[in-house]
Design an enzyme around this catalytic site. Structure first.
Site, mmCIF file in Angstrom:
data_model
loop_
_atom_site.group_PDB
_atom_site.id
_atom_site.type_symbol
_atom_site.label_atom_id
_atom_site.label_comp_id
_atom_site.label_asym_id
_atom_site.label_seq_id
_atom_site.Cartn_x
_atom_site.Cartn_y
_atom_site.Cartn_z
ATOM 1 N N SER A 4 0.816 -1.206 0.000
ATOM 2 C CA SER A 4 0.000 0.000 0.000
ATOM 3 C C SER A 4 0.855 1.264 0.000
ATOM 4 O O SER A 4 2.027 1.251 0.384
ATOM 5 C CB SER A 4 -0.913 -0.014 1.220
ATOM 6 O OG SER A 4 -1.967 0.895 1.061
ATOM 7 N N GLN B 159 -0.529 4.623 6.813
ATOM 8 C CA GLN B 159 -0.152 3.825 5.658
ATOM 9 C C GLN B 159 1.007 2.898 5.997
ATOM 10 O O GLN B 159 1.013 1.723 5.644
ATOM 11 C CB GLN B 159 0.251 4.744 4.506
ATOM 12 C CG GLN B 159 0.203 4.083 3.164
ATOM 13 C CD GLN B 159 -1.202 3.610 2.824
ATOM 14 O OE1 GLN B 159 -1.384 2.485 2.387
ATOM 15 N NE2 GLN B 159 -2.210 4.435 3.038
ATOM 16 N N GLU C 68 -1.571 5.105 -5.157
ATOM 17 C CA GLU C 68 -2.793 4.384 -4.805
ATOM 18 C C GLU C 68 -3.762 5.336 -4.102
ATOM 19 O O GLU C 68 -4.936 5.429 -4.456
ATOM 20 C CB GLU C 68 -2.439 3.211 -3.894
ATOM 21 C CG GLU C 68 -3.628 2.427 -3.387
ATOM 22 C CD GLU C 68 -3.224 1.404 -2.328
ATOM 23 O OE1 GLU C 68 -4.044 0.511 -2.056
ATOM 24 O OE2 GLU C 68 -2.107 1.494 -1.776
ATOM 25 N N HIS C 69 -3.272 6.020 -3.078
ATOM 26 C CA HIS C 69 -4.066 7.001 -2.339
ATOM 27 C C HIS C 69 -3.391 8.365 -2.462
ATOM 28 O O HIS C 69 -2.178 8.476 -2.258
ATOM 29 C CB HIS C 69 -4.145 6.654 -0.849
ATOM 30 C CG HIS C 69 -4.610 5.265 -0.559
ATOM 31 N ND1 HIS C 69 -3.729 4.232 -0.276
ATOM 32 C CD2 HIS C 69 -5.858 4.734 -0.506
ATOM 33 C CE1 HIS C 69 -4.420 3.127 -0.051
ATOM 34 N NE2 HIS C 69 -5.709 3.398 -0.193
ATOM 35 N N ASP D 84 -10.977 4.103 3.384
ATOM 36 C CA ASP D 84 -10.619 2.717 3.680
ATOM 37 C C ASP D 84 -11.802 1.938 4.238
ATOM 38 O O ASP D 84 -11.940 0.736 3.980
ATOM 39 C CB ASP D 84 -9.483 2.671 4.705
ATOM 40 C CG ASP D 84 -8.128 2.931 4.091
ATOM 41 O OD1 ASP D 84 -8.020 2.909 2.851
ATOM 42 O OD2 ASP D 84 -7.173 3.161 4.860
ATOM 43 N N HIS E 200 -16.136 -15.940 -45.152
ATOM 44 C CA HIS E 200 -16.766 -14.767 -44.554
ATOM 45 C C HIS E 200 -17.627 -14.061 -45.605
ATOM 46 O O HIS E 200 -18.783 -13.700 -45.348
ATOM 47 C CB HIS E 200 -15.711 -13.789 -44.025
ATOM 48 C CG HIS E 200 -15.149 -14.153 -42.691
ATOM 49 N ND1 HIS E 200 -14.445 -15.304 -42.465
ATOM 50 C CD2 HIS E 200 -15.184 -13.501 -41.494
ATOM 51 C CE1 HIS E 200 -14.062 -15.353 -41.197
ATOM 52 N NE2 HIS E 200 -14.509 -14.264 -40.586
#
Length: 433
Positions: free
Chosen positions: A238, A260, A328-329, A362, A421
């Site tokens: 994280s 974190q 991520e954050h 979170d 086709h």
């Protein structure tokens, strides 16, 4: 100690080092181990699952003990406080409300000449959720993975989580699973859990999609079974990146960084600020809060190796560096976060203002906390309802419509050297004539 560097230093190289922190030589050795586990479970089923549960989790189980029983699930409620149960229920309601707003709708368009085009969404038949054990009881992981599957309409949701001492599963995890509609829970963790969900065993069902975070072994296992099943993402350790101005509270910023870092010794906590005084005060506050931190050893390692404060020239410069890191954050602890937001292009989740710590997202704000890490926010997004859905194209042509495009299809098929086709259209045209 948490380091402070200036923008003039080689910030980009330092950020890249942090971003690449999982790309070490040991990964190759671990991948070989994971391949061995996957193949063993694929060949031997429950026998291999039980073997690796003994080897890696130090728990000796019988096949009939893999699935958590109804009596265990009932007993879990007696072991959870009223306050925690109410918190789980509040979080569940808010997460579900958010995800229900994001359910894509099937659609059909009726065009000229009776052409019908559309898209039809359907859920997977079975979803497998992985919930880690180890350092904490990840109640929120249960909610964030199970609720989108439930909202998507997945008919069978199963969960795997490693057994603790005396084969037990944390009661809060069991309660959370029941609150959000998980039908089956299996006490198995690590790569062997991912293998069991991907291939199926005598006891554990094969699923269509596997979601949920885990350690490097779990992540590598998900990587290797992708294609046999779908996965949400390959989550790394994280990370949080905070952009703060002189109005930010240094104690709050320090706490957010530690929030974190306490996840994992490889978690990253980074601060970009325009204010030298704030940088120094945050550095001091981090050291003070570490002194009696209950998870000091792991948290201190993360701060020492992957913690960083960068003095930047402006908030614009901070935003540009943040985009390169693609966190991520991302917390925007600035006076006017909405003025900074347009400059942010890459981030898993963005938290605006002085009163929005990452913990809000979170646990219970509603948006999903399963987010892209290690720079993947440049191209990936959070887990969502769509993780558990597929969409099928709907196409219907009338004879009139087919007649009008027959020549174009013939030309394209001929150019590609695919005569059947072309014939599949020509013969329908001839039949109509």
């Amino acid at each position: 100690m948490l380091r402070i560097i200036t923008q003039q230093a080689d910030v980009k190289a330092e950020l890249q080092r942090i971003c690449d922190r999982t790309h070490d030589e040991q990964v190759l050795h671990k991948e070989a181990t994971v391949r061995e586990v996957l193949q063993a479970v694929k060949r031997q089923g429950d026998k291999a699952v039980l073997h690796y549960t003994d080897e890696f989790d130090n728990q000796i189980l019988k096949a009939e003990e893999l699935r958590v029983t109804g009596s265990e699930l009932d007993a879990a409620y007696q072991q959870v406080s009223k306050e925690l149960l109410e918190a789980i229920q509040l979080a569940s309601r808010q997460i579900e409300a958010f995800h229900r707003q994001r359910v894509p709708k099937s659609w059909v368009h009726f065009g000229d000449d009776d052409i019908v085009l559309g898209k039809r969404y359907t859920p997977v038949d079975r979803a497998g959720l992985y919930v880690p054990g180890g350092r904490a009881a990840y109640v929120s992981t249960v909610l964030m993975n199970a609720i989108p599957a439930k909202v998507a309409g997945v008919p069978r949701i199963v969960m795997a989580t490693p057994p603790g001492a005396q084969k037990a599963i944390n009661p809060a995890v069991l309660v959370a699973a029941q609150e959000v509609g998980v039908q089956e829970i299996y006490r198995v963790g690590g790569a062997q859990a991912i293998a069991a969900l991907a291939y199926g065993t005598e006891t554990i069902p094969k699923v269509d999609v596997i979601t949920g975070p885990g350690n490097i072994y779990v992540t590598l296992a998900k990587k290797l079974v992708y294609g046999t099943v779908g996965i949400d993402s390959l989550a790394g350790p994280s990370e949080v990146l905070i952009i703060a101005d002189e109005g930010a509270n240094p104690v709050h910023v320090a706490t957010d960084m530690l929030a974190q870092a306490e996840h994992d010794p490889m978690a990253a906590a980074i601060l970009f600020t325009t204010d030298p005084a704030l940088a120094k005060n945050v550095q001091v506050a981090v050291e003070r809060q570490l002194v009696d931190h209950p998870r000091r050893i792991d948290t201190e390692k993360a701060i020492a190796h992957y913690g960083l404060i960068v003095l930047v020239e402006s908030l614009d410069a901070a935003a540009e560096l943040s985009n390169e890191f693609a966190p991520e954050h991302l917390e925007l602890e600035v006076k006017d976060p909405w003025a900074v937001l347009p400059n942010i292009r890459h981030a898993g989740a963005i938290f605006l203002g002085y009163s929005t710590p990452e913990a809000v997202g979170d646990y219970l704000a509603g948006p999903n906390h399963t987010l892209p890490t290690s720079g993947a926010a440049r191209y990936a997004s959070a887990l969502s309802v769509e993780t558990f859905l597929k969409h099928s194209s709907i196409i219907q042509y009338s004879q009139t419509a087919l007649n009008k495009v027959a020549g174009a299809i013939d030309a394209l098929a001929t150019a590609e050297g695919l005569p059947s086709h072309a014939d599949s259209v020509k013969r329908r045209i001839q039949q109509d004539e």
